[in-house]
Design an enzyme around this catalytic site. Structure first.
Site, PDB file in Angstrom:
ATOM      1  N   GLN A   1       0.854  -1.191   0.000  1.00 32.11           N
ATOM      2  CA  GLN A   1       0.000   0.000   0.000  1.00 32.11           C
ATOM      3  C   GLN A   1       0.891   1.242   0.000  1.00 32.11           C
ATOM      4  O   GLN A   1       1.290   1.733   1.051  1.00 32.11           O
ATOM      5  CB  GLN A   1      -0.926   0.004   1.215  1.00 32.11           C
ATOM      6  CG  GLN A   1      -1.885   1.160   1.194  1.00 32.11           C
ATOM      7  CD  GLN A   1      -2.857   1.132   2.347  1.00 32.11           C
ATOM      8  OE1 GLN A   1      -3.071   0.123   2.994  1.00 32.11           O
ATOM      9  NE2 GLN A   1      -3.459   2.273   2.609  1.00 32.11           N
ATOM     10  N   PHE A   2       1.199   1.745  -1.182  1.00 33.09           N
ATOM     11  CA  PHE A   2       2.131   2.864  -1.292  1.00 33.09           C
ATOM     12  C   PHE A   2       1.631   4.124  -0.607  1.00 33.09           C
ATOM     13  O   PHE A   2       2.419   4.992  -0.232  1.00 33.09           O
ATOM     14  CB  PHE A   2       2.492   3.139  -2.760  1.00 33.09           C
ATOM     15  CG  PHE A   2       1.494   3.969  -3.510  1.00 33.09           C
ATOM     16  CD1 PHE A   2       1.706   5.334  -3.665  1.00 33.09           C
ATOM     17  CD2 PHE A   2       0.366   3.398  -4.065  1.00 33.09           C
ATOM     18  CE1 PHE A   2       0.792   6.110  -4.362  1.00 33.09           C
ATOM     19  CE2 PHE A   2      -0.538   4.161  -4.759  1.00 33.09           C
ATOM     20  CZ  PHE A   2      -0.336   5.528  -4.909  1.00 33.09           C
ATOM     21  N   THR A   3       0.337   4.254  -0.374  1.00 31.92           N
ATOM     22  CA  THR A   3      -0.183   5.465   0.258  1.00 31.92           C
ATOM     23  C   THR A   3       0.298   5.621   1.698  1.00 31.92           C
ATOM     24  O   THR A   3       0.227   6.720   2.248  1.00 31.92           O
ATOM     25  CB  THR A   3      -1.721   5.507   0.212  1.00 31.92           C
ATOM     26  OG1 THR A   3      -2.246   4.377   0.903  1.00 31.92           O
ATOM     27  CG2 THR A   3      -2.226   5.540  -1.227  1.00 31.92           C
TER      28      THR A   3
END
Length: 146
Positions: free
Chosen positions: A78-80
């Site tokens: 989850q790059f966020t």
């Protein structure tokens, strides 16, 4: 590398309505990988996840590790998680690792957790995913592996 670790009764991830990974009791781990992360950080985080003592013992205290309770682990990239929100109204993702590097480090982390003997499932790297979670506790922890 940042991990949001959630102790769960069960968790699952779907892509376009299709179940791609699911677990019973264990850990849902959301992983954010930054530009300066490397294999050593991925290994260290994997080891911490396996040995993190957040499961209850017979006295009801968080004193047992994922390895000790034979927990399942669902790992979802989850790059966020690495977004900067300190200015303005729009998240900045300038700290996020390039996709090819992030994928390699995520796969390394998953392989190491699995090699520790835990049943491991994953999402689909880079896909739009629907993550389902029944949080146990709730018990949620954030680890920043530097």
């Amino acid at each position: 590398m940042i991990a949001c670790v959630q102790r769960c009764a069960r968790a699952a991830v779907r892509v376009e309505g299709r179940l791609v990974g699911s677990i019973g009791a264990g850990l849902l781990v959301l992983i954010g990988i930054e530009k300066d992360d490397d294999g050593a950080r991925a290994d260290a985080l994997a080891d911490r996840l396996v040995e993190l003592r957040i499961f209850e013992d017979g006295a009801g205290r968080m004193n047992r590790s994922a390895r000790q309770v034979a927990a399942d682990v669902l790992i979802v990239s989850q790059f966020t998680l690495v977004a900067r929100l300190d200015r303005g109204r729009r998240p900045s993702f300038d700290r996020a690792a390039p996709p090819a590097e992030a994928r390699t480090l995520c796969e390394r982390l998953v392989a190491r957790v699995s090699a520790a003997g835990l049943r491991t499932a994953t999402g689909v790297f880079g896909a739009h995913m629907a993550v389902e979670l029944v949080n146990d506790g709730p018990a949620t922890f954030v680890i920043e592996q530097r």
